[in-house]
Design a protein around this motif. Structure first.
Motif, PDB file in Angstrom:
ATOM      1  N   GLY B  77      28.688  -9.508  50.112  1.00 33.34           N
ATOM      2  CA  GLY B  77      27.441  -8.823  50.415  1.00 33.34           C
ATOM      3  C   GLY B  77      27.666  -7.431  50.944  1.00 33.34           C
ATOM      4  O   GLY B  77      26.961  -6.500  50.590  1.00 33.34           O
ATOM      5  N   LEU B  78      28.645  -7.271  51.794  1.00 35.78           N
ATOM      6  CA  LEU B  78      28.849  -5.960  52.376  1.00 35.78           C
ATOM      7  C   LEU B  78      29.590  -5.055  51.414  1.00 35.78           C
ATOM      8  O   LEU B  78      29.429  -3.849  51.443  1.00 35.78           O
ATOM      9  CB  LEU B  78      29.626  -6.089  53.685  1.00 35.78           C
ATOM     10  CG  LEU B  78      28.932  -7.025  54.657  1.00 35.78           C
ATOM     11  CD1 LEU B  78      29.711  -7.131  55.942  1.00 35.78           C
ATOM     12  CD2 LEU B  78      27.535  -6.524  54.955  1.00 35.78           C
ATOM     13  N   THR B 371      18.966  -4.890  67.971  1.00 36.87           N
ATOM     14  CA  THR B 371      20.308  -4.715  67.441  1.00 36.87           C
ATOM     15  C   THR B 371      20.393  -3.323  66.879  1.00 36.87           C
ATOM     16  O   THR B 371      19.825  -3.034  65.834  1.00 36.87           O
ATOM     17  CB  THR B 371      20.539  -5.720  66.306  1.00 36.87           C
ATOM     18  OG1 THR B 371      20.044  -6.969  66.723  1.00 36.87           O
ATOM     19  CG2 THR B 371      21.992  -5.838  65.982  1.00 36.87           C
ATOM     20  N   ALA B 376      30.588  -7.755  65.276  1.00 34.45           N
ATOM     21  CA  ALA B 376      31.368  -8.613  64.391  1.00 34.45           C
ATOM     22  C   ALA B 376      30.402  -9.351  63.486  1.00 34.45           C
ATOM     23  O   ALA B 376      29.414  -9.906  63.936  1.00 34.45           O
ATOM     24  CB  ALA B 376      32.160  -9.609  65.237  1.00 34.45           C
ATOM     25  N   ASN B 377      30.675  -9.371  62.188  1.00 34.29           N
ATOM     26  CA  ASN B 377      29.832 -10.049  61.215  1.00 34.29           C
ATOM     27  C   ASN B 377      28.468  -9.420  61.026  1.00 34.29           C
ATOM     28  O   ASN B 377      27.649  -9.961  60.297  1.00 34.29           O
ATOM     29  CB  ASN B 377      29.580 -11.519  61.614  1.00 34.29           C
ATOM     30  CG  ASN B 377      30.801 -12.366  61.407  1.00 34.29           C
ATOM     31  OD1 ASN B 377      31.512 -12.187  60.448  1.00 34.29           O
ATOM     32  ND2 ASN B 377      31.035 -13.267  62.332  1.00 34.29           N
ATOM     33  N   LEU B 378      28.192  -8.336  61.703  1.00 30.59           N
ATOM     34  CA  LEU B 378      26.850  -7.763  61.593  1.00 30.59           C
ATOM     35  C   LEU B 378      26.944  -6.328  61.106  1.00 30.59           C
ATOM     36  O   LEU B 378      27.625  -5.512  61.687  1.00 30.59           O
ATOM     37  CB  LEU B 378      26.154  -7.815  62.954  1.00 30.59           C
ATOM     38  CG  LEU B 378      24.745  -7.244  62.997  1.00 30.59           C
ATOM     39  CD1 LEU B 378      23.840  -8.035  62.096  1.00 30.59           C
ATOM     40  CD2 LEU B 378      24.224  -7.316  64.412  1.00 30.59           C
ATOM     41  N   GLU B 379      26.247  -6.061  60.025  1.00 29.12           N
ATOM     42  CA  GLU B 379      26.229  -4.723  59.460  1.00 29.12           C
ATOM     43  C   GLU B 379      24.792  -4.249  59.498  1.00 29.12           C
ATOM     44  O   GLU B 379      23.873  -5.031  59.333  1.00 29.12           O
ATOM     45  CB  GLU B 379      26.713  -4.819  58.012  1.00 29.12           C
ATOM     46  CG  GLU B 379      26.843  -3.524  57.270  1.00 29.12           C
ATOM     47  CD  GLU B 379      28.128  -2.796  57.610  1.00 29.12           C
ATOM     48  OE1 GLU B 379      29.164  -3.490  57.668  1.00 29.12           O
ATOM     49  OE2 GLU B 379      28.083  -1.586  57.807  1.00 29.12           O
ATOM     50  N   ILE B 380      24.582  -2.975  59.720  1.00 27.40           N
ATOM     51  CA  ILE B 380      23.214  -2.461  59.706  1.00 27.40           C
ATOM     52  C   ILE B 380      23.107  -1.416  58.608  1.00 27.40           C
ATOM     53  O   ILE B 380      23.896  -0.485  58.559  1.00 27.40           O
ATOM     54  CB  ILE B 380      22.861  -1.824  61.057  1.00 27.40           C
ATOM     55  CG1 ILE B 380      22.969  -2.879  62.144  1.00 27.40           C
ATOM     56  CG2 ILE B 380      21.449  -1.286  61.026  1.00 27.40           C
ATOM     57  CD1 ILE B 380      22.518  -2.414  63.474  1.00 27.40           C
ATOM     58  N   LEU B 381      22.138  -1.587  57.742  1.00 27.29           N
ATOM     59  CA  LEU B 381      21.953  -0.645  56.644  1.00 27.29           C
ATOM     60  C   LEU B 381      20.540  -0.133  56.680  1.00 27.29           C
ATOM     61  O   LEU B 381      19.610  -0.902  56.819  1.00 27.29           O
ATOM     62  CB  LEU B 381      22.154  -1.338  55.304  1.00 27.29           C
ATOM     63  CG  LEU B 381      23.540  -1.776  54.897  1.00 27.29           C
ATOM     64  CD1 LEU B 381      23.448  -2.446  53.560  1.00 27.29           C
ATOM     65  CD2 LEU B 381      24.443  -0.583  54.797  1.00 27.29           C
ATOM     66  N   ASN B 382      20.354   1.147  56.534  1.00 30.39           N
ATOM     67  CA  ASN B 382      19.002   1.690  56.463  1.00 30.39           C
ATOM     68  C   ASN B 382      18.886   2.547  55.222  1.00 30.39           C
ATOM     69  O   ASN B 382      18.952   3.775  55.306  1.00 30.39           O
ATOM     70  CB  ASN B 382      18.712   2.556  57.702  1.00 30.39           C
ATOM     71  CG  ASN B 382      18.723   1.747  58.972  1.00 30.39           C
ATOM     72  OD1 ASN B 382      18.198   0.656  59.005  1.00 30.39           O
ATOM     73  ND2 ASN B 382      19.329   2.275  60.007  1.00 30.39           N
TER      74      ASN B 382
END
Lengths: 375, 420
Positions: B77-78, B371, B376-382
């Motif tokens: 996914g990332l 957030t 860890a394990n968390l990505e933020i996309l805008n």
């Protein structure tokens, strides 16, 4: 209502819950359902009744009061109906002894086929036969008005315990088959924070490695809480704003969302944003899966036509007072729920199995009694 | 290195890693590697590159590889978003960058100037200054050397924020004008001519085009209409203000969304004029769409397959409107046309910097519960843009007329030019 002496403690407990509902001190389908069951248990344990109709009337009036306090929390009414359904079932089992209502012969007959489609009322043997046939339940006994209640109460308590157990094991039951629904390397979209979906995804994560994309879900931004919870459980998550749902939909394999209430036509009320996600998914032919406990099944379905069917929340999270001069010049809308049509949903995953929206009416028929649809 | 040799090296290093690994930190690590090896050459190249990076000593190699596997493990996914690339703050300037360009780069990277039209006009204005300050070096002609002089300036702007289609078209036109400029003209005259051409471009393609669109789209607005618009488009703002000044009575619903929450600016302009406005956030659009008579949105660029590339969220608005048979009208000047075909929002997009740059969160929610940064394990996309497919659009209003999305590819023809 019931006899006065026992109704006073009942009234207090019911009034407390009603005022808490009205003030929204208890929110959320699961919470309200649990509280309602506990209140009903107290009511029944202290209630005095000498025949089944009185008991039903007591519970119905309690239900009416609670539903009026907060009509948008549908699970309150659902729980009352479920309890009534169990009570009637236990009553009929107890009053007939070993006789079973449903026919056990296997012959195929048109008459039986047609009869099974009738509301349950007609399948239940007439009241006249009950009073004479079995001595286990003494109704309307003038010498001992509490005899009926005494014999029935233990069974009722068990039935209520069943309802309570079902409510408490909802998340476990729904997550049982999670690994069959999610495969490795899938990308799942979810919105908002639903404890049911959370449990579902965490259960699947124990077996599969996949990614979850979570939309912010303005203006409550509950997506952030969900993202924190899932990422700390080791699931790789991506947090995106709601505006990118369509942009990302072409890469998403499944949309999994929660519901607030499931209506009888297979549609549902869900957190605002669910309609966007479901419509975008339909535009890309992505399956939409709803995880919800069976206590959310509501026997009504024509609620969504009213503008007020949607709960409206505080507008300051949309346009707050920090915007100063805009606040009085502009109308701000902040609906809390969306109505999602049954055509947009592919499957409901409930604690009692998976069902398409077209069979929701059957689940409702099995779970509740017809006469309870209008409390 | 042929594919076979690369694969061999991967196998060798994988065996070495398996031998020296104490406890597997990532349960899915070994699953990911074969999955990656199965992918074609393009995928094999980055993995071999990352594996090669770990080629130091056996211990160094294994720990490096474990680190690489953790980044490769960041699931599929990332990886699919990895080509977006976050905007970086403009680094130390390489070469002679004109101060006007440096200032512009800063304004872009901080989103002080945002919007296709605004950025284009700002760029062209800055280039006018650069051209005026330019001195042709000896043994060179303006028409040949100026373009080379402008290249590092353009690169600097692109490093601040990826170039918009409007900027690209304008710069292409500028380069054409430069190379067309007469060799015999004295330098100052040549520069003045160029600046004049830039002014003409801005005037014709942006300002006057905007006015024509305002009149054309204004005819689509009737009294009693409820107009829905998304975020803030300078063109739509012009249309609405113009229609209100003409005396039409209508109301506006402004739909807004993160990451930029630009709709609030539009809201203040419209409500200051007295237009009755309603404001809501994107997820709530399902509740109001049944009352809307027309949807007006702007565009960042138009593509020749009829798709409209616009602010993220426009696609959702257009989709919901189409579902409820509400006409979706895109107001867009012709200089935003791009000959490329774009099929989805992934091939070309831009990410907004993470964190709360636009203070887009309500004050009712305390910042520490939100957030805002990666974990860890968390990505933020805008993502800032998305693509609205032609099926969701009813018509595009340009200065050459009102056209259906299928005819967008004939815009150059309509302008009577072979190139844009």
């Amino acid at each position: 209502m019931a006899t006065d002496t026992s109704s006073i403690p009942n009234q207090r407990v019911v009034e407390t819950l009603a005022s808490r509902l009205r003030r929204r001190q208890v929110v959320g389908s699961h919470e309200t359902a649990l509280e309602t069951v506990l209140v009903l248990r107290q009511v029944i344990s202290k209630a005095r009744f000498s025949n089944i109709d009185q008991l039903v009337e007591i519970i119905r009036s309690v239900g009416r009061k609670l539903v009026e306090a907060q009509p948008k929390e549908h699970t309150v009414g659902n729980t009352v109906r479920k309890v009534l359904h169990h009570i009637r079932e236990e009553y009929h089992t107890a009053s007939q002894g070993t006789a079973v209502v449903s026919t056990s012969n296997n012959t195929l007959s048109i008459a039986r086929f047609v009869l099974q489609g009738q509301p349950r009322k007609q399948n239940i043997p007439q009241k006249g036969t009950l009073n004479e046939s079995h001595g286990t339940l003494k109704e309307n006994n003038p010498d001992d008005p509490d005899a009926f209640a005494r014999t029935l109460k233990p069974v009722l308590m068990e039935a209520i315990q069943d309802v309570l157990d079902e409510l408490e094991t909802v998340y476990d039951n729904i997550s049982k088959n999670a690994k069959d629904h999610i495969h490795s390397d899938e990308i799942i979209l979810t919105i908002g924070k639903s404890s049911t979906v959370e449990a579902f995804l965490k259960a699947a994560a124990a077996y599969r490695k996949y990614t979850v994309i979570i939309a912010d879900t303005a203006p409550s931004y509950s997506g952030h809480d969900m993202a924190q919870s899932l990422s700390s459980a080791g699931i790789s998550t991506v947090l995106v704003p709601d505006s990118s749902i369509y942009a990302l939909m072409s890469r998403i394999n499944k949309v999994i969302i929660g519901a607030h209430a499931i209506l009888a036509n297979g549609g549902m009320f869900a957190i605002t944003g669910s309609l966007l996600a479901a419509t975008a998914a339909r535009a890309h032919s992505t399956p939409v899966v709803v995880c919800a406990g069976q206590f959310k099944l509501t026997p009504q379905w024509n609620l969504y036509h009213e503008y007020g069917a949607l709960d409206f929340a505080d507008p300051s999270s949309v346009l707050g007072f920090e915007e100063g001069n805009l606040v009085d010049k502009v109308d701000v809308i902040n609906p809390y729920y969306d109505f999602v049509r049954p055509e947009l949903i592919d499957a409901f995953i409930t604690n009692d199995g998976d069902h398409p929206p077209s069979s929701v009416y059957r689940l409702i028929k099995e779970a509740y009694d017809d006469e309870d649809y209008e409390l | 290195m042929t594919k076979a040799e690369r694969r061999e090296q991967q196998e060798r290093q994988r065996a070495a890693k398996a031998a020296t690994k104490s406890t597997g930190p990532q349960p899915g690590g070994s699953n990911q590697k074969p999955a990656q090896a199965k992918k074609g050459a393009p995928a094999a190249a980055p993995t071999s590159a990352s594996v090669k990076k770990g080629g130091k000593g056996p211990d160094g190699k294994s720990t490096k590889e474990m680190k690489e596997t953790t980044t490769d493990d960041s699931a599929r996914g990332l990886r699919i978003f990895s080509h977006f690339g976050l905007p970086k703050p403009p680094g130390p300037t390489k070469g002679d960058i004109h101060p006007a360009i440096i200032r512009l780069g800063l304004q872009f990277s901080e989103f002080k100037i945002a919007g296709a039209n605004a950025r284009c006009i700002a760029t062209l204005t800055a280039f006018k200054i650069v051209i005026q300050d330019y001195i042709t070096p000896p043994n060179n002609t303006l028409s040949r050397h100026l373009v080379t002089h402008l290249s590092p300036q353009i690169t600097h702007l692109v490093s601040a924020r990826p170039m918009s289609i409007t900027m690209g078209n304008a710069i292409r036109q500028l380069k054409l004008d430069i190379s067309d400029s007469d060799i015999d003209l004295p330098e100052q005259d040549a520069k003045n001519t160029l600046c004049q051409k830039i002014d003409d471009y801005i005037n014709e393609r942006i300002i006057i085009a905007g006015q024509v669109i305002q009149e054309t789209a204004g005819t689509k607005i009737k009294d009693g209409d409820v107009i829905l618009t998304y975020a803030r488009s300078s063109v739509v703002e012009q249309v609405l203000v113009g229609a209100w000044d003409d005396g039409k009575q209508f109301s506006v619903i402004v739909v807004d969304s993160r990451p930029m929450l630009e709709g609030k600016k539009l809201l203040s302009v419209l409500s200051a004029m007295g237009i009755p406005c309603t404001y809501l956030l994107l997820p709530s659009i399902g509740s109001v769409i049944t009352e809307v008579s027309i949807v007006l949105v702007g565009a960042h660029s138009l593509h020749s397959n009829g798709a409209v590339y616009s602010r993220a969220g426009t696609a959702l608005v257009a989709m919901m409107a189409k579902q409820h048979s509400v006409p979706v009208v895109v107001c867009c000047e012709t200089y935003k046309f791009s000959e490329t075909v774009q099929l989805d929002s992934f091939t070309k997009n831009e990410l907004a910097p993470s964190g709360d740059l636009f203070s887009s969160f309500p004050l009712t929610r305390s910042k520490d519960t939100l957030t805002l940064s990666k974990a860890a394990n968390l990505e933020i996309l805008n993502p800032l843009y998305d693509l609205t497919p032609p099926s969701s659009i009813t018509a595009v209003v340009t200065e050459v007329g009102v056209i259906p999305p299928s005819s967008i590819s004939s815009i150059p023809l309509a302008l009577g030019r072979t190139t844009l």
